[in-house]
Design a protein around this motif. Structure first.
Motif, PDB file in Angstrom:
ATOM      1  N   LEU A 182       0.822  -1.205   0.000  1.00 36.73           N
ATOM      2  CA  LEU A 182       0.000   0.000   0.000  1.00 36.73           C
ATOM      3  C   LEU A 182       0.854   1.253   0.000  1.00 36.73           C
ATOM      4  CD1 LEU A 182      -2.789  -1.132   2.492  1.00 36.73           C
ATOM      5  CD2 LEU A 182      -2.930  -0.969   0.008  1.00 36.73           C
ATOM      6  N   LEU A 183       1.977   1.197   0.687  1.00 34.87           N
ATOM      7  CA  LEU A 183       2.892   2.340   0.681  1.00 34.87           C
ATOM      8  C   LEU A 183       3.353   2.643  -0.735  1.00 34.87           C
ATOM      9  CD1 LEU A 183       4.590   4.401   2.291  1.00 34.87           C
ATOM     10  CD2 LEU A 183       6.357   2.654   2.477  1.00 34.87           C
ATOM     11  N   GLU A 184       3.637   1.595  -1.511  1.00 37.30           N
ATOM     12  CA  GLU A 184       4.091   1.792  -2.884  1.00 37.30           C
ATOM     13  C   GLU A 184       3.001   2.406  -3.755  1.00 37.30           C
ATOM     14  OE1 GLU A 184       5.419  -2.038  -4.069  1.00 37.30           O
ATOM     15  OE2 GLU A 184       7.309  -1.916  -2.942  1.00 37.30           O
ATOM     16  N   LYS A 185       1.729   2.194  -3.397  1.00 37.00           N
ATOM     17  CA  LYS A 185       0.627   2.776  -4.169  1.00 37.00           C
ATOM     18  C   LYS A 185       0.552   4.288  -4.013  1.00 37.00           C
ATOM     19  CE  LYS A 185      -0.903  -1.158  -5.684  1.00 37.00           C
ATOM     20  NZ  LYS A 185      -0.733  -1.517  -7.120  1.00 37.00           N
ATOM     21  N   ILE A 186       1.027   4.817  -2.881  1.00 37.18           N
ATOM     22  CA  ILE A 186       0.975   6.263  -2.665  1.00 37.18           C
ATOM     23  C   ILE A 186       2.338   6.912  -2.843  1.00 37.18           C
ATOM     24  CG2 ILE A 186      -0.966   6.051  -1.090  1.00 37.18           C
ATOM     25  CD1 ILE A 186       0.956   6.530   1.225  1.00 37.18           C
ATOM     26  N   GLN A 187       3.360   6.090  -3.037  1.00 37.82           N
ATOM     27  CA  GLN A 187       4.727   6.593  -3.147  1.00 37.82           C
ATOM     28  C   GLN A 187       5.150   6.535  -4.601  1.00 37.82           C
ATOM     29  OE1 GLN A 187       7.579   5.451  -0.068  1.00 37.82           O
ATOM     30  NE2 GLN A 187       8.913   4.712  -1.673  1.00 37.82           N
ATOM     31  N   GLU A 188       5.247   7.715  -5.222  1.00 40.13           N
ATOM     32  CA  GLU A 188       5.556   7.779  -6.644  1.00 40.13           C
ATOM     33  C   GLU A 188       6.705   8.735  -6.919  1.00 40.13           C
ATOM     34  OE1 GLU A 188       2.096   8.834  -8.825  1.00 40.13           O
ATOM     35  OE2 GLU A 188       0.950   7.085  -8.180  1.00 40.13           O
ATOM     36  N   ASP A 189       7.116   8.766  -8.150  1.00 41.32           N
ATOM     37  CA  ASP A 189       8.083   9.741  -8.640  1.00 41.32           C
ATOM     38  C   ASP A 189       9.448   9.617  -7.968  1.00 41.32           C
ATOM     39  OD1 ASP A 189       6.128  11.237 -10.359  1.00 41.32           O
ATOM     40  OD2 ASP A 189       5.216  11.564  -8.397  1.00 41.32           O
ATOM     41  N   GLY A 190       9.746   8.433  -7.416  1.00 37.07           N
ATOM     42  CA  GLY A 190      11.071   8.206  -6.867  1.00 37.07           C
ATOM     43  C   GLY A 190      11.357   8.933  -5.572  1.00 37.07           C
ATOM     44  N   ILE A 191      10.330   9.424  -4.886  1.00 38.78           N
ATOM     45  CA  ILE A 191      10.537  10.164  -3.639  1.00 38.78           C
ATOM     46  C   ILE A 191      10.378   9.211  -2.464  1.00 38.78           C
ATOM     47  CG2 ILE A 191       9.647  12.007  -2.161  1.00 38.78           C
ATOM     48  CD1 ILE A 191       8.859  13.500  -4.620  1.00 38.78           C
ATOM     49  N   SER A 192      11.291   9.290  -1.510  1.00 39.90           N
ATOM     50  CA  SER A 192      11.238   8.442  -0.323  1.00 39.90           C
ATOM     51  C   SER A 192      10.436   9.122   0.770  1.00 39.90           C
ATOM     52  CB  SER A 192      12.661   8.160   0.176  1.00 39.90           C
ATOM     53  OG  SER A 192      12.627   7.462   1.400  1.00 39.90           O
ATOM     54  N   TYR A 193       9.555   8.360   1.413  1.00 39.48           N
ATOM     55  CA  TYR A 193       8.746   8.872   2.512  1.00 39.48           C
ATOM     56  C   TYR A 193       9.078   8.062   3.760  1.00 39.48           C
ATOM     57  CZ  TYR A 193       6.007  11.204  -1.078  1.00 39.48           C
ATOM     58  OH  TYR A 193       5.608  11.985  -2.122  1.00 39.48           O
ATOM     59  N   GLU A 194      10.088   8.467   4.488  1.00 37.80           N
ATOM     60  CA  GLU A 194      10.523   7.731   5.659  1.00 37.80           C
ATOM     61  C   GLU A 194       9.420   7.724   6.713  1.00 37.80           C
ATOM     62  OE1 GLU A 194      14.147   9.323   7.067  1.00 37.80           O
ATOM     63  OE2 GLU A 194      15.238   8.976   5.210  1.00 37.80           O
ATOM     64  N   GLY A 195       9.224   6.551   7.321  1.00 35.96           N
ATOM     65  CA  GLY A 195       8.259   6.446   8.389  1.00 35.96           C
ATOM     66  C   GLY A 195       6.822   6.314   7.949  1.00 35.96           C
ATOM     67  N   TYR A 196       6.567   6.267   6.640  1.00 33.56           N
ATOM     68  CA  TYR A 196       5.189   6.246   6.172  1.00 33.56           C
ATOM     69  C   TYR A 196       4.546   4.871   6.291  1.00 33.56           C
ATOM     70  CZ  TYR A 196       4.304  10.840   4.111  1.00 33.56           C
ATOM     71  OH  TYR A 196       4.040  12.158   3.912  1.00 33.56           O
ATOM     72  N   GLU A 197       5.345   3.801   6.387  1.00 37.94           N
ATOM     73  CA  GLU A 197       4.731   2.471   6.421  1.00 37.94           C
ATOM     74  C   GLU A 197       3.786   2.360   7.608  1.00 37.94           C
ATOM     75  OE1 GLU A 197       5.940  -2.265   6.351  1.00 37.94           O
ATOM     76  OE2 GLU A 197       7.500  -0.733   6.266  1.00 37.94           O
ATOM     77  N   ARG A 198       4.190   2.865   8.744  1.00 40.69           N
ATOM     78  CA  ARG A 198       3.335   2.822   9.919  1.00 40.69           C
ATOM     79  C   ARG A 198       2.088   3.687   9.730  1.00 40.69           C
ATOM     80  NH1 ARG A 198       4.902   5.078  15.896  1.00 40.69           N
ATOM     81  NH2 ARG A 198       2.871   4.758  16.871  1.00 40.69           N
ATOM     82  N   SER A 199       2.214   4.763   8.965  1.00 41.12           N
ATOM     83  CA  SER A 199       1.069   5.667   8.790  1.00 41.12           C
ATOM     84  C   SER A 199      -0.026   5.042   7.933  1.00 41.12           C
ATOM     85  CB  SER A 199       1.519   6.992   8.171  1.00 41.12           C
ATOM     86  OG  SER A 199       1.838   6.836   6.805  1.00 41.12           O
ATOM     87  N   ILE A 200       0.263   3.927   7.234  1.00 34.85           N
ATOM     88  CA  ILE A 200      -0.786   3.230   6.484  1.00 34.85           C
ATOM     89  C   ILE A 200      -1.926   2.856   7.422  1.00 34.85           C
ATOM     90  CG2 ILE A 200      -1.357   1.100   5.251  1.00 34.85           C
ATOM     91  CD1 ILE A 200       0.098   3.127   3.525  1.00 34.85           C
ATOM     92  N   ASP A 201      -1.581   2.418   8.631  1.00 42.86           N
ATOM     93  CA  ASP A 201      -2.615   2.061   9.604  1.00 42.86           C
ATOM     94  C   ASP A 201      -3.503   3.256   9.913  1.00 42.86           C
ATOM     95  OD1 ASP A 201      -1.549  -0.493   9.745  1.00 42.86           O
ATOM     96  OD2 ASP A 201      -0.300  -0.025  11.479  1.00 42.86           O
ATOM     97  N   THR A 202      -2.917   4.437   9.974  1.00 44.54           N
ATOM     98  CA  THR A 202      -3.678   5.653  10.250  1.00 44.54           C
ATOM     99  C   THR A 202      -4.639   5.959   9.106  1.00 44.54           C
ATOM    100  OG1 THR A 202      -1.897   6.562  11.594  1.00 44.54           O
ATOM    101  CG2 THR A 202      -3.506   8.117  10.720  1.00 44.54           C
ATOM    102  N   HIS A 203      -4.164   5.832   7.871  1.00 45.09           N
ATOM    103  CA  HIS A 203      -5.033   6.059   6.715  1.00 45.09           C
ATOM    104  C   HIS A 203      -6.198   5.065   6.707  1.00 45.09           C
ATOM    105  CE1 HIS A 203      -2.574   9.091   4.879  1.00 45.09           C
ATOM    106  NE2 HIS A 203      -1.526   8.301   4.820  1.00 45.09           N
ATOM    107  N   ILE A 204      -5.910   3.810   7.009  1.00 46.92           N
ATOM    108  CA  ILE A 204      -6.950   2.781   7.036  1.00 46.92           C
ATOM    109  C   ILE A 204      -7.978   3.124   8.113  1.00 46.92           C
ATOM    110  CG2 ILE A 204      -7.437   0.358   7.546  1.00 46.92           C
ATOM    111  CD1 ILE A 204      -6.160   0.811   4.804  1.00 46.92           C
ATOM    112  N   LYS A 205      -7.509   3.536   9.267  1.00 50.29           N
ATOM    113  CA  LYS A 205      -8.418   3.918  10.350  1.00 50.29           C
ATOM    114  C   LYS A 205      -9.325   5.067   9.924  1.00 50.29           C
ATOM    115  CE  LYS A 205      -8.425   5.521  15.168  1.00 50.29           C
ATOM    116  NZ  LYS A 205      -7.562   5.888  16.326  1.00 50.29           N
ATOM    117  N   ASN A 206      -8.746   6.066   9.261  1.00 52.06           N
ATOM    118  CA  ASN A 206      -9.534   7.209   8.798  1.00 52.06           C
ATOM    119  C   ASN A 206     -10.545   6.806   7.729  1.00 52.06           C
ATOM    120  OD1 ASN A 206      -8.163   8.904  10.529  1.00 52.06           O
ATOM    121  ND2 ASN A 206      -6.689   9.587   8.988  1.00 52.06           N
TER     122      ASN A 206
END
Length: 242
Positions: free
Chosen positions: A182-206
């Protein structure tokens, strides 16, 4: 058509530097140094993206973000002096699409803005029946052309990241997605988003708060323990339309 950026920061030097970089890239730029004026300009200017500092003299950036999200899904890039993981996750919880910590490179901010806008401004596909996903007797409907979500015939206000996650999962009901998938679905254009894997749970909750009658007993966004998430909606026959 040029995109419009609203810069919200009370540090004049930061605004001037970012404005110079953005103007050079062809953007139309407005700025505000306080929360009240920023909210007014969100209504009057209708920006395509907002760069929002968390530390403002009147309203906090968090409060501004919450107020904007009640009315709009305009992309928000947060500027923050706080670099801790919790602070970054809190920004995502509030509805931000990305964040940059101070001090930062103006070039990085511009690249992140470009990446967000590329996702938001993608060419809409031609409207066809295949671009309508309807589930559970039209309880949940996704229009992939308009990028609109209806739940019980009411339009649901979701952030661009939430839309991207839900639409990708809904296209493949039953498929199990790991958090990294799921992180790869929102992570595009070669930009790194450190710490975002854990935030997937937050998006799912929302998302569950928006598309589930009882978020504690979801039927659309299901947890697969030890693996990730899957979409559990039952797709209707291909004859639904908005």
């Amino acid at each position: 058509m040029e995109n419009t950026i609203l810069l919200v920061d009370d540090e004049r030097m930061i605004v001037e530097v970012l404005e110079a970089y953005l103007l050079k890239e062809g953007y139309k730029v407005y700025s505000s140094d306080n929360g009240v004026d920023a909210l007014r300009k969100v209504d009057s200017v209708k920006p395509d993206l907002i760069v929002l500092d968390l530390m403002l003299p009147d309203l906090s950036g968090e409060e501004i973000c919450r107020l904007i999200r009640k009315e709009s899904d305009v992309p928000i890039l947060m500027l923050t002096a706080k670099s801790g993981e919790e602070e970054r996750i809190n920004g995502i919880v509030m509805g931000a699409d990305d964040y940059v910590t101070k001090p930062f490179s103006p070039k990085e901010v511009v690249v992140r803005i470009q990446a967000i806008l590329r996702r938001a401004n993608k060419q809409h596909p031609q409207q066809t029946e295949e671009n309508i996903l309807s589930f559970n007797h039209r309880e949940l409907v996704l229009d992939l052309t308009k990028k609109e979500i209806l739940f019980h015939d009411e339009s649901i206000n979701v952030t661009p990241i939430e839309y991207k996650l839900l639409s990708n999962m809904a296209k493949n009901p039953g498929r199990v997605y790991s958090r990294m998938d799921l992180l790869e679905k929102i992570q595009e254009d070669g930009i790194s988003y450190e710490g975002y894997e854990r935030s997937i749970d937050t998006h799912i909750k929302n998302l569950r708060k928006k598309v589930e009658l009882d978020p504690r007993e979801p039927k659309y966004i299901l947890t697969v323990f030890g693996m990730g998430y899957k979409f559990g909606g039952v797709q209707d026959a291909k004859n639904a339309s908005l």
